[in-house]
Scaffold this active site. Structure first.
Site, PDB file in Angstrom:
ATOM      1  CG  HIS A   1       1.353  -1.550   1.480  1.00  0.00           C
ATOM      2  ND1 HIS A   1       2.320  -1.707   0.506  1.00  0.00           N
ATOM      3  CD2 HIS A   1       0.286  -0.995   0.856  1.00  0.00           C
ATOM      4  CE1 HIS A   1       1.855  -1.273  -0.653  1.00  0.00           C
ATOM      5  NE2 HIS A   1       0.612  -0.823  -0.470  1.00  0.00           N
TER       6      HIS A   1
ATOM      7  CG  MET B   1      -4.162   6.661  -2.409  1.00  0.00           C
ATOM      8  SD  MET B   1      -5.789   5.910  -2.377  1.00  0.00           S
ATOM      9  CE  MET B   1      -5.362   4.206  -2.007  1.00  0.00           C
TER      10      MET B   1
ATOM     11  CB  SER C   1      -2.724  -1.856   3.111  1.00  0.00           C
ATOM     12  OG  SER C   1      -3.248  -0.563   2.877  1.00  0.00           O
TER      13      SER C   1
ATOM     14  CG  MET D   1      -1.156   4.502  -5.592  1.00  0.00           C
ATOM     15  SD  MET D   1      -2.447   3.659  -4.652  1.00  0.00           S
ATOM     16  CE  MET D   1      -1.730   3.697  -3.019  1.00  0.00           C
TER      17      MET D   1
ATOM     18  CG  MET E   1      -1.198  -1.895  -8.448  1.00  0.00           C
ATOM     19  SD  MET E   1      -1.144  -1.765  -6.661  1.00  0.00           S
ATOM     20  CE  MET E   1      -2.880  -1.545  -6.254  1.00  0.00           C
TER      21      MET E   1
ATOM     22  CG  ASP F   1      -1.394  -3.207  -2.879  1.00  0.00           C
ATOM     23  OD1 ASP F   1      -2.379  -3.500  -2.186  1.00  0.00           O
ATOM     24  OD2 ASP F   1      -0.915  -2.055  -2.926  1.00  0.00           O
TER      25      ASP F   1
ATOM     26  CG  ASP G   1      -1.907   1.787   0.177  1.00  0.00           C
ATOM     27  OD1 ASP G   1      -1.147   1.474  -0.759  1.00  0.00           O
ATOM     28  OD2 ASP G   1      -2.589   0.959   0.802  1.00  0.00           O
TER      29      ASP G   1
ATOM     30  CG  HIS H   1       1.517   1.654  -3.316  1.00  0.00           C
ATOM     31  ND1 HIS H   1       0.371   0.895  -3.382  1.00  0.00           N
ATOM     32  CD2 HIS H   1       1.739   2.096  -4.580  1.00  0.00           C
ATOM     33  CE1 HIS H   1      -0.079   0.886  -4.620  1.00  0.00           C
ATOM     34  NE2 HIS H   1       0.727   1.608  -5.366  1.00  0.00           N
TER      35      HIS H   1
END
Ligand code: DX5
Ligand code: ZN
Length: 222
Positions: free
Chosen positions: A34, A38, A9, A69, A138, A176, A36, A67
């Site tokens: 990966h 957010m 990540s 979020m 998660m 993850d 992330d 991913h």
């Protein structure tokens, strides 16, 4: 034989040198990057968007696993597909229409998946298995790197593994949060095949040493 994949990540990478960081981690043996995302709304942190995905895309050949979020999710999906994402996952709580969002991801040429927080029930899978390419469990609450693995995630991985096997479909099972050399084998034993690790890899000076040690652990899993 299960094919295991290691997905570092970038959340724990040096953002001032991101191109170099992703090249180095792939050279060290990473199978997937990966990524992330957010939004300071669905989760209490703010990271990066499609521009940064596009910026790292030319640096690596491996799949980029976005991913999300974020809430809402649909509007941003085509932007990530155009930015070079290969896999896009989202949290069921963040979409009003799961089936539509999964289809939207596939229509944009990416593999689609749902992400389950530690307390999110798995029944969201029940009527959409035919639209799912990846399930992400998660093992921490989303929002931050460097948290501790929540052991209950092992039970959820096992439930997801049963659902995948019953479906007979080719679906990746990713875990993850808090994954490190010491617990990666337990996650594999429970049924995971794809392992996200942020701080355990980017937090150490020698990425290859960590990835090699993770692969040694996985090789010993029966
Ligand atoms: C958490 C992120 C994870 C995180 C993992 O919200 O989804 O991908 O970066 O970091 P570590 O491996 O440090 O727990
Ligand atoms: Zn993640």
């Amino acid at each position: 034989m299960t094919t295991y994949r290691i997905a570092p990540s970038i959340l724990s990478a040096d953002f001032a040198r991101l191109g170099e960081e992703v090249r180095n981690v792939v050279a060290a043996g990473a199978d997937i990057i990966h990524f992330d995302v957010m939004d300071n709304h669905y989760v209490p942190n703010l990271t990066v968007g499609p521009l940064v995905c596009e910026a790292i895309r030319p640096h690596v050949q491996v799949p980029i696993d976005v991913h999300l979020m974020v809430k809402p999710v649909d509007r941003i999906i085509p932007d990530f597909a155009k930015a070079g994402a290969n896999i896009i996952t989202f949290h069921p709580e963040a979409s009003e229409h799961l089936d539509r969002t999964l289809q939207l991801i596939r229509d944009n040429g990416c593999k689609a998946g749902l992400v389950f927080n530690p307390a999110t029930p798995m029944h969201y899978l029940d009527h959409v298995m035919d639209k799912i390419d990846i399930i992400l469990i998660m093992s921490v609450n989303p929002g931050f790197g460097g948290q501790s693995f929540i052991p209950e995630a092992l039970n959820k991985i096992a439930i997801a593994r049963r659902k995948i096997d019953e479906s007979g479909r080719d679906i990746m099972l990713e875990v993850d949060g808090g994954i490190k050399i010491e617990n990666i084998a337990a996650a594999a034993q429970a049924g995971a095949d794809t392992f996200v690790a942020g701080s355990a890899i980017f937090g150490k000076p020698d990425y290859k040493a960590v990835i090699d040690a993770m692969r040694d652990q996985l090789a010993a899993v029966k």
